[in-house]
Motif scaffolding. Structure first.
Motif, PDB file in Angstrom:
ATOM      1  N   PRO A   1       0.829  -1.218   0.000  1.00  0.00           N
ATOM      2  CA  PRO A   1       0.000   0.000   0.000  1.00  0.00           C
ATOM      3  C   PRO A   1       0.859   1.261   0.000  1.00  0.00           C
ATOM      4  CG  PRO A   1       0.086  -0.913   2.205  1.00  0.00           C
ATOM      5  CD  PRO A   1       0.820  -1.878   1.316  1.00  0.00           C
ATOM      6  N   ALA A   2       1.581   1.483  -1.072  1.00  0.00           N
ATOM      7  CA  ALA A   2       2.425   2.672  -1.207  1.00  0.00           C
ATOM      8  C   ALA A   2       1.986   3.456  -2.433  1.00  0.00           C
ATOM      9  CB  ALA A   2       3.892   2.279  -1.327  1.00  0.00           C
ATOM     10  N   LEU A   3       2.255   4.753  -2.410  1.00  0.00           N
ATOM     11  CA  LEU A   3       1.902   5.581  -3.556  1.00  0.00           C
ATOM     12  C   LEU A   3       2.635   5.112  -4.807  1.00  0.00           C
ATOM     13  CD1 LEU A   3       1.983   9.171  -1.994  1.00  0.00           C
ATOM     14  CD2 LEU A   3      -0.050   7.868  -2.686  1.00  0.00           C
ATOM     15  N   PRO A   4       1.976   5.076  -5.952  1.00  0.00           N
ATOM     16  CA  PRO A   4       2.693   4.737  -7.184  1.00  0.00           C
ATOM     17  C   PRO A   4       3.668   5.841  -7.559  1.00  0.00           C
ATOM     18  CG  PRO A   4       0.460   5.463  -7.697  1.00  0.00           C
ATOM     19  CD  PRO A   4       0.547   5.356  -6.203  1.00  0.00           C
ATOM     20  N   THR A   5       4.677   5.490  -8.296  1.00  0.00           N
ATOM     21  CA  THR A   5       5.670   6.444  -8.778  1.00  0.00           C
ATOM     22  C   THR A   5       5.489   6.616 -10.279  1.00  0.00           C
ATOM     23  OG1 THR A   5       7.248   5.818  -7.059  1.00  0.00           O
ATOM     24  CG2 THR A   5       8.133   6.928  -9.009  1.00  0.00           C
ATOM     25  N   PHE A   6       5.399   7.868 -10.720  1.00  0.00           N
ATOM     26  CA  PHE A   6       5.208   8.167 -12.135  1.00  0.00           C
ATOM     27  C   PHE A   6       6.543   8.592 -12.738  1.00  0.00           C
ATOM     28  CE2 PHE A   6       1.120   8.671 -10.140  1.00  0.00           C
ATOM     29  CZ  PHE A   6       0.220   8.156 -11.068  1.00  0.00           C
ATOM     30  N   VAL A   7       6.966   7.870 -13.757  1.00  0.00           N
ATOM     31  CA  VAL A   7       8.229   8.136 -14.438  1.00  0.00           C
ATOM     32  C   VAL A   7       7.908   8.563 -15.869  1.00  0.00           C
ATOM     33  CG1 VAL A   7      10.453   7.192 -15.149  1.00  0.00           C
ATOM     34  CG2 VAL A   7       9.384   6.394 -13.028  1.00  0.00           C
ATOM     35  N   GLN A   8       8.433   9.706 -16.269  1.00  0.00           N
ATOM     36  CA  GLN A   8       8.126  10.217 -17.605  1.00  0.00           C
ATOM     37  C   GLN A   8       8.502   9.207 -18.678  1.00  0.00           C
ATOM     38  OE1 GLN A   8       9.450  14.134 -18.624  1.00  0.00           O
ATOM     39  NE2 GLN A   8       8.050  15.115 -17.207  1.00  0.00           N
ATOM     40  N   ALA A   9       7.620   9.090 -19.681  1.00  0.00           N
ATOM     41  CA  ALA A   9       7.821   8.105 -20.734  1.00  0.00           C
ATOM     42  C   ALA A   9       7.279   8.635 -22.046  1.00  0.00           C
ATOM     43  CB  ALA A   9       7.123   6.795 -20.373  1.00  0.00           C
ATOM     44  N   ALA A  10       7.819   8.114 -23.129  1.00  0.00           N
ATOM     45  CA  ALA A  10       7.310   8.380 -24.472  1.00  0.00           C
ATOM     46  C   ALA A  10       7.133   7.034 -25.154  1.00  0.00           C
ATOM     47  CB  ALA A  10       8.262   9.270 -25.265  1.00  0.00           C
ATOM     48  N   THR A  11       5.917   6.719 -25.568  1.00  0.00           N
ATOM     49  CA  THR A  11       5.617   5.421 -26.152  1.00  0.00           C
ATOM     50  C   THR A  11       4.885   5.609 -27.478  1.00  0.00           C
ATOM     51  OG1 THR A  11       3.407   5.153 -25.172  1.00  0.00           O
ATOM     52  CG2 THR A  11       5.300   4.587 -23.792  1.00  0.00           C
ATOM     53  N   THR A  12       4.507   4.495 -28.074  1.00  0.00           N
ATOM     54  CA  THR A  12       3.735   4.540 -29.308  1.00  0.00           C
ATOM     55  C   THR A  12       2.352   5.136 -29.068  1.00  0.00           C
ATOM     56  OG1 THR A  12       3.024   2.259 -28.902  1.00  0.00           O
ATOM     57  CG2 THR A  12       4.946   2.584 -30.320  1.00  0.00           C
ATOM     58  N   LEU A  13       1.946   5.220 -27.822  1.00  0.00           N
ATOM     59  CA  LEU A  13       0.651   5.818 -27.478  1.00  0.00           C
ATOM     60  C   LEU A  13       0.779   7.301 -27.152  1.00  0.00           C
ATOM     61  CD1 LEU A  13      -0.836   2.977 -25.219  1.00  0.00           C
ATOM     62  CD2 LEU A  13      -1.152   3.349 -27.675  1.00  0.00           C
ATOM     63  N   GLY A  14       1.996   7.838 -27.246  1.00  0.00           N
ATOM     64  CA  GLY A  14       2.207   9.249 -26.960  1.00  0.00           C
ATOM     65  C   GLY A  14       2.967   9.452 -25.663  1.00  0.00           C
ATOM     66  N   PRO A  15       3.110  10.713 -25.241  1.00  0.00           N
ATOM     67  CA  PRO A  15       3.813  11.002 -23.981  1.00  0.00           C
ATOM     68  C   PRO A  15       2.951  10.688 -22.777  1.00  0.00           C
ATOM     69  CG  PRO A  15       3.008  13.032 -24.953  1.00  0.00           C
ATOM     70  CD  PRO A  15       2.688  11.943 -25.942  1.00  0.00           C
ATOM     71  N   GLY A  16       3.610  10.371 -21.691  1.00  0.00           N
ATOM     72  CA  GLY A  16       2.881  10.062 -20.456  1.00  0.00           C
ATOM     73  C   GLY A  16       3.838   9.581 -19.397  1.00  0.00           C
ATOM     74  N   TYR A  17       3.427   8.550 -18.658  1.00  0.00           N
ATOM     75  CA  TYR A  17       4.221   8.072 -17.526  1.00  0.00           C
ATOM     76  C   TYR A  17       4.165   6.555 -17.440  1.00  0.00           C
ATOM     77  CZ  TYR A  17       3.543  12.928 -16.031  1.00  0.00           C
ATOM     78  OH  TYR A  17       3.489  14.300 -15.983  1.00  0.00           O
ATOM     79  N   TRP A  18       5.288   5.997 -16.969  1.00  0.00           N
ATOM     80  CA  TRP A  18       5.274   4.629 -16.462  1.00  0.00           C
ATOM     81  C   TRP A  18       4.790   4.681 -15.017  1.00  0.00           C
ATOM     82  CZ3 TRP A  18       5.554   1.823 -20.469  1.00  0.00           C
ATOM     83  CH2 TRP A  18       6.514   1.980 -21.479  1.00  0.00           C
ATOM     84  N   VAL A  19       4.043   3.681 -14.615  1.00  0.00           N
ATOM     85  CA  VAL A  19       3.528   3.616 -13.243  1.00  0.00           C
ATOM     86  C   VAL A  19       4.236   2.477 -12.523  1.00  0.00           C
ATOM     87  CG1 VAL A  19       1.512   3.332 -11.776  1.00  0.00           C
ATOM     88  CG2 VAL A  19       1.296   4.510 -13.974  1.00  0.00           C
ATOM     89  N   LEU A  20       5.043   2.819 -11.515  1.00  0.00           N
ATOM     90  CA  LEU A  20       5.785   1.816 -10.769  1.00  0.00           C
ATOM     91  C   LEU A  20       5.189   1.661  -9.375  1.00  0.00           C
ATOM     92  CD1 LEU A  20       7.823   2.467 -13.087  1.00  0.00           C
ATOM     93  CD2 LEU A  20       9.638   1.928 -11.448  1.00  0.00           C
ATOM     94  N   SER A  21       4.949   0.403  -8.994  1.00  0.00           N
ATOM     95  CA  SER A  21       4.413   0.098  -7.673  1.00  0.00           C
ATOM     96  C   SER A  21       5.241  -1.008  -7.029  1.00  0.00           C
ATOM     97  CB  SER A  21       2.948  -0.365  -7.769  1.00  0.00           C
ATOM     98  OG  SER A  21       2.119   0.673  -8.248  1.00  0.00           O
ATOM     99  N   PRO A  22       5.437  -0.948  -5.716  1.00  0.00           N
ATOM    100  CA  PRO A  22       6.202  -2.002  -5.041  1.00  0.00           C
ATOM    101  C   PRO A  22       5.353  -3.243  -4.808  1.00  0.00           C
ATOM    102  CG  PRO A  22       5.514  -0.343  -3.464  1.00  0.00           C
ATOM    103  CD  PRO A  22       5.064   0.146  -4.806  1.00  0.00           C
ATOM    104  N   LEU A  23       5.981  -4.390  -4.952  1.00  0.00           N
ATOM    105  CA  LEU A  23       5.301  -5.663  -4.750  1.00  0.00           C
ATOM    106  C   LEU A  23       6.123  -6.511  -3.787  1.00  0.00           C
ATOM    107  CD1 LEU A  23       3.516  -7.883  -7.296  1.00  0.00           C
ATOM    108  CD2 LEU A  23       5.388  -8.899  -5.986  1.00  0.00           C
TER     109      LEU A  23
END
Length: 231
Positions: free
Chosen positions: A78-100
């Motif tokens: 139960p931790a806040l996700p981390t948003f990492v800037q990304a550029a993909t075939t779907l356009g600009p946005g973020y990767w979403v990283l969560s601890p497991l």
């Protein structure tokens, strides 16, 4: 052209020709290395997923382990996700990283996938209960991206720096790698399966260019050295 000048011209040109030939040979070796790398990665992608490496294997991990298909079972913390800037075939946005937390007792970061820029301001699905995440093993990306350093204080991330993210989220020691979840693991948003696997392979072109330059220079010097003096 006098004999002395011919010898001087040859003495000047020969090291340059040799250097160009050496560069061509070096590119041939790079071509063989790149082809072997591509074949290795393609074999990994076609293989069944392996268990995610545990702490007993972390120190032995190397760049050769990248893009191995792995699977990990456990529960998201139960931790806040981390948003990492990304550029993909779907356009600009973020990767979403969560601890497991793995059912084998270690913690790792999971790149659950990509979200568009406007998705950051909206609530994301919070996975609960046991999960099995399948994807690609990716090695740590410390410090930041090209000309942009990560800023943990302001929670700005340009690379997936697992240790810095773990420290920011207060989740303790984590695996020195993360997993890029595949599309089957992460349907919808975040969108998994968008890892770009592309290895530019222009070494043959470079090799031919160096060899051609060497041949041209050698031919030009030979013509100048052998032409009649009256010319």
């Amino acid at each position: 052209m006098t004999g002395r000048r011919r010898l001087g011209l040859a003495a000047l040109a020969l090291p340059i020709v040799a250097g160009l030939v050496w560069l061509g040979i070096w590119q041939v070796h790079r071509l063989a290395w790149k082809r072997a790398l591509i074949a290795q990665v393609e074999k990994k992608l076609a293989s069944a997923p392996l268990d995610a490496p545990g702490p007993d294997r972390w120190t032995a991990l190397s760049s050769g382990d990248g893009y191995t298909r792995i699977v990990v079972r456990g529960r998201y913390l139960p931790a806040l996700p981390t948003f990492v800037q990304a550029a993909t075939t779907l356009g600009p946005g973020y990767w979403v990283l969560s601890p497991l937390r793995s059912d084998r007792g270690f913690t790792m970061l999971v790149n659950r996938g990509f979200v568009p820029q406007d998705a950051r301001s909206r609530p994301l699905p919070d996975p609960t209960g046991p999960v099995a995440v399948t994807g690609l093993l990716r090695l740590d990306e410390p410090h930041g991206g090209f000309l942009r350093a990560n800023d943990p204080t302001d929670d700005r991330w340009y690379s997936r720096d697992v240790n810095a993210i773990a420290a920011k989220r207060g989740i303790g020691p984590v695996a020195p790698y993360f997993i890029d979840a595949d599309a089957r693991t992460s349907p919808g948003w975040p969108r998994g399966g968008l890892t770009v696997i592309r290895f530019p392979n222009n070494h043959l072109q470079y090799a031919l260019t160096w060899f051609a330059m060497a041949a041209f220079l050698a031919g030009a010097v030979g013509w100048m050295a052998l032409r009649p003096s009256k010319d």
